[in-house]
Design an enzyme around this catalytic site. Structure first.
Site, PDB file in Angstrom:
ATOM      1  N   THR A 122       0.811  -1.214   0.000  1.00 44.88           N
ATOM      2  CA  THR A 122       0.000   0.000   0.000  1.00 44.88           C
ATOM      3  C   THR A 122       0.852   1.275   0.000  1.00 44.88           C
ATOM      4  O   THR A 122       1.962   1.288   0.557  1.00 44.88           O
ATOM      5  CB  THR A 122      -0.932   0.020   1.238  1.00 44.88           C
ATOM      6  OG1 THR A 122      -1.478   1.328   1.407  1.00 44.88           O
ATOM      7  CG2 THR A 122      -0.170  -0.329   2.509  1.00 44.88           C
ATOM      8  N   TYR A 165      -1.712  -0.449  10.622  1.00 52.52           N
ATOM      9  CA  TYR A 165      -1.888  -0.973   9.256  1.00 52.52           C
ATOM     10  C   TYR A 165      -0.661  -0.657   8.402  1.00 52.52           C
ATOM     11  O   TYR A 165      -0.135  -1.537   7.705  1.00 52.52           O
ATOM     12  CB  TYR A 165      -3.152  -0.358   8.632  1.00 52.52           C
ATOM     13  CG  TYR A 165      -3.363  -0.704   7.161  1.00 52.52           C
ATOM     14  CD1 TYR A 165      -3.810  -1.961   6.771  1.00 52.52           C
ATOM     15  CD2 TYR A 165      -3.128   0.250   6.158  1.00 52.52           C
ATOM     16  CE1 TYR A 165      -4.004  -2.272   5.424  1.00 52.52           C
ATOM     17  CE2 TYR A 165      -3.326  -0.051   4.819  1.00 52.52           C
ATOM     18  CZ  TYR A 165      -3.758  -1.308   4.455  1.00 52.52           C
ATOM     19  OH  TYR A 165      -3.949  -1.615   3.119  1.00 52.52           O
TER      20      TYR A 165
HETATM   21  N1  LIG Z   1      -8.497  -1.611  -2.694  1.00 55.91           N
HETATM   22  C1  LIG Z   1      -7.520  -0.725  -2.572  1.00 55.91           C
HETATM   23  O1  LIG Z   1      -7.682   0.443  -2.953  1.00 55.91           O
HETATM   24  C2  LIG Z   1      -6.191  -1.127  -1.976  1.00 55.91           C
HETATM   25  C3  LIG Z   1      -5.225  -0.124  -1.751  1.00 55.91           C
HETATM   26  C4  LIG Z   1      -3.995  -0.489  -1.204  1.00 55.91           C
HETATM   27  C5  LIG Z   1      -3.726  -1.815  -0.920  1.00 55.91           C
HETATM   28  N2  LIG Z   1      -4.683  -2.756  -1.143  1.00 55.91           N
HETATM   29  C6  LIG Z   1      -4.365  -4.150  -0.790  1.00 55.91           C
HETATM   30  O2  LIG Z   1      -4.900  -5.022  -1.762  1.00 55.91           O
HETATM   31  C7  LIG Z   1      -5.334  -6.232  -1.140  1.00 55.91           C
HETATM   32  C8  LIG Z   1      -6.768  -6.538  -1.533  1.00 55.91           C
HETATM   33  O3  LIG Z   1      -7.588  -5.440  -1.132  1.00 55.91           O
HETATM   34  P1  LIG Z   1      -9.147  -5.402  -1.430  1.00 55.91           P
HETATM   35  O4  LIG Z   1      -9.505  -3.989  -1.661  1.00 55.91           O
HETATM   36  O5  LIG Z   1      -9.519  -6.430  -2.437  1.00 55.91           O
HETATM   37  O6  LIG Z   1      -9.713  -5.791   0.004  1.00 55.91           O
HETATM   38  P2  LIG Z   1     -10.924  -6.771   0.397  1.00 55.91           P
HETATM   39  O7  LIG Z   1     -11.177  -6.533   1.862  1.00 55.91           O
HETATM   40  O8  LIG Z   1     -12.057  -6.621  -0.530  1.00 55.91           O
HETATM   41  O9  LIG Z   1     -10.275  -8.209   0.196  1.00 55.91           O
HETATM   42  C9  LIG Z   1      -9.471  -8.820   1.168  1.00 55.91           C
HETATM   43  C10 LIG Z   1      -9.932 -10.268   1.314  1.00 55.91           C
HETATM   44  O10 LIG Z   1      -9.087 -10.892   2.277  1.00 55.91           O
HETATM   45  C11 LIG Z   1      -9.893 -11.723   3.098  1.00 55.91           C
HETATM   46  N3  LIG Z   1      -9.197 -11.897   4.376  1.00 55.91           N
HETATM   47  C12 LIG Z   1      -9.046 -10.988   5.368  1.00 55.91           C
HETATM   48  N4  LIG Z   1      -8.356 -11.523   6.382  1.00 55.91           N
HETATM   49  C13 LIG Z   1      -8.054 -12.788   6.012  1.00 55.91           C
HETATM   50  C14 LIG Z   1      -7.348 -13.848   6.643  1.00 55.91           C
HETATM   51  N5  LIG Z   1      -6.839 -13.705   7.878  1.00 55.91           N
HETATM   52  N6  LIG Z   1      -7.196 -15.024   5.975  1.00 55.91           N
HETATM   53  C15 LIG Z   1      -7.734 -15.182   4.742  1.00 55.91           C
HETATM   54  N7  LIG Z   1      -8.424 -14.216   4.109  1.00 55.91           N
HETATM   55  C16 LIG Z   1      -8.576 -13.031   4.728  1.00 55.91           C
HETATM   56  C17 LIG Z   1     -11.214 -10.974   3.233  1.00 55.91           C
HETATM   57  O11 LIG Z   1     -12.295 -11.840   3.591  1.00 55.91           O
HETATM   58  C18 LIG Z   1     -11.372 -10.384   1.843  1.00 55.91           C
HETATM   59  O12 LIG Z   1     -12.114 -11.250   1.013  1.00 55.91           O
HETATM   60  C19 LIG Z   1      -5.117  -6.051   0.357  1.00 55.91           C
HETATM   61  O13 LIG Z   1      -3.894  -6.662   0.692  1.00 55.91           O
HETATM   62  C20 LIG Z   1      -5.014  -4.555   0.527  1.00 55.91           C
HETATM   63  O14 LIG Z   1      -4.193  -4.194   1.635  1.00 55.91           O
HETATM   64  C21 LIG Z   1      -5.907  -2.439  -1.653  1.00 55.91           C
END
Ligand SMILES: NC(=O)c1ccc[n+]([C@@H]2O[C@H](COP(=O)([O-])OP(=O)(O)OC[C@H]3O[C@@H](n4cnc5c(N)ncnc54)[C@H](O)[C@@H]3O)[C@@H](O)[C@H]2O)c1
Length: 355
Positions: A122, A165
């Site tokens: 991130t 985080y």
């Molecule tokens: N969406 C964004 O804008 C953004 C920005 C920066 C970083 N990210 C990173 O991208 C990745 C995906 O983000 P996203 O937006 O799809 O989030 P999201 O919350 O939609 O998806 C994350 C998934 O991980 C699962 N999860 C959470 N804890 C878990 C665990 N302990 N074991 C197994 N599964 C688990 C959740 O159920 C969820 O389905 C993350 O690592 C996030 O930090 C996303």
């Protein structure tokens, strides 16, 4: 293709792309994010038996190792994703984001032929960026430094973890790079800013573009923390998924590196600008409220995407205007459907049995 967090927003879009390309996918997800069962139901409807689902937790090293043994590639997306949640439970945030990633790296390191890994880090690991001097005229913050304004922030900007985080994701980011260096794992890190698109469950804590649009569609008030002049580069998830696929093809050029992947300067927008865009597409007016600045919030974050563009021949194709219009249409249907008769999504899943 193993996707941890595959039921989430980015995971669902990635799984759909891979499955559509004929690649079998194993989704490894504990379904802790509210609403992601609906994403799985949608994937099942489209791809049926080509997708396998394991309801399991990345904190369970044994189950993770078993899943990795079957994988030819790994996309590690599972995470605790909200800064506020990390502030109220830093231990859980650490266990999932830092320890969970280390579990995965160990699983990959100990198989005879380690599969390539892509990890989603991130932009928060650059901290509040308070050292960047800004000009706040014209309703948005922009760097005074002309070069920074023209290119965005590059990967060599000093890391400065803020919030649990930021620390847990930053630790994982550094572990992935170091495992690539020390153990020659074919691993790459994407540092993401604001990604948006279908299947996102936007909340006040994460996914602000979708959150604002959903509130507008429901005619609910929108709260802006700060003055709304903060600027982000937004990236449509289709462009991100394309970048992820490109990274796999160009693995030799990207392995061992971390890249800022975002919409870049061409897709930078302030929160106020987004509200204006929503007003243009939606017409309706949600009441806008203002709250205090959040701790360590970046007033300006725009990714310099030159390094990844150069390494992988990738650029975002979907403009903010086009992307927001598409998402508005998608959500209008989704919100409309949810207002109809209640339906229960049936999601067949593999139990996470330790056999
Ligand atoms: N969406 C964004 O804008 C953004 C920005 C920066 C970083 N990210 C990173 O991208 C990745 C995906 O983000 P996203 O937006 O799809 O989030 P999201 O919350 O939609 O998806 C994350 C998934 O991980 C699962 N999860 C959470 N804890 C878990 C665990 N302990 N074991 C197994 N599964 C688990 C959740 O159920 C969820 O389905 C993350 O690592 C996030 O930090 C996303």
């Amino acid at each position: 293709m193993l996707i941890t967090g595959g039921a989430g927003f980015i995971g669902t879009n990635l799984a759909d792309r891979l499955l559509s390309d004929g690649q079998p996918v194993l989704v490894f997800d504990n379904l802790s994010r509210a609403g992601v069962g609906e994403n799985l139901a949608w994937l099942r409807e489209r791809h049926g038996a080509h997708m396998e689902v394991q309801v399991a937790d990345v904190r369970d090293a044994l189950l993770l190792r078993r899943a990795v043994r079957r994988a030819c590639r790994v996309f590690h997306l599972a995470a605790q994703v909200a800064v506020n949640t990390s502030l109220s439970d830093p231990i859980q945030d650490f266990e999932v984001n830092a320890r969970g990633t280390l579990n995965l790296l160990e699983a990959i390191r100990t198989v005879p032929e380690p599969p390539p890994l892509l990890y989603t880090s991130t932009s928060k690991i650059y901290g509040a960026l308070s050292g960047v001097e800004l000009d706040g005229r014209d309703g948005r913050y922009l760097p005074k430094d002309e070069l920074l304004r023209a290119t965005g922030l590059a990967e060599n900007h000093p890391l400065d973890f803020h919030s649990p985080y930021g620390c847990s994701k930053g630790a994982a980011d550094q572990y992935v790079i170091d495992y690539a260096r020390m153990y020659q794992l074919p691993a790459v890190v994407f540092r993401l800013g604001s990604v948006y698109g279908p299947h996102q469950r936007g909340t006040e804590d994460q996914g602000w573009v979708t959150h604002f649009l959903t509130r507008a569609l429901r005619s609910e008030p929108i709260t802006i923390y700060g003055d709304g002049r903060q600027v982000r580069d937004v990236l449509h998830v289709d462009d991100l998924v394309e970048a992820m696929c490109r990274a796999q093809v160009r693995l030799a050029r990207v392995a061992g590196r971390a890249f800022n992947v975002g919409g870049g300067v061409a897709n930078a927008i302030s929160l106020r600008d987004l509200l204006e865009l929503i007003r243009r597409f939606h017409g309706g007016t949600s009441e806008v409220r203002f709250g205090p600045w959040r701790l360590a919030e970046q007033r300006y974050y725009v990714a310099d995407i030159a390094a990844f563009s150069e390494a992988a021949g990738w650029r975002p194709r979907i403009t903010v205007e086009d992307g927001v219009r598409r998402l508005h249409e998608h959500l209008r249907e989704a919100v409309g459907e949810r207002r109809g008769p209640a339906r229960t999504a049936h999601v067949p899943v593999l139990a996470a049995a330790r056999s």
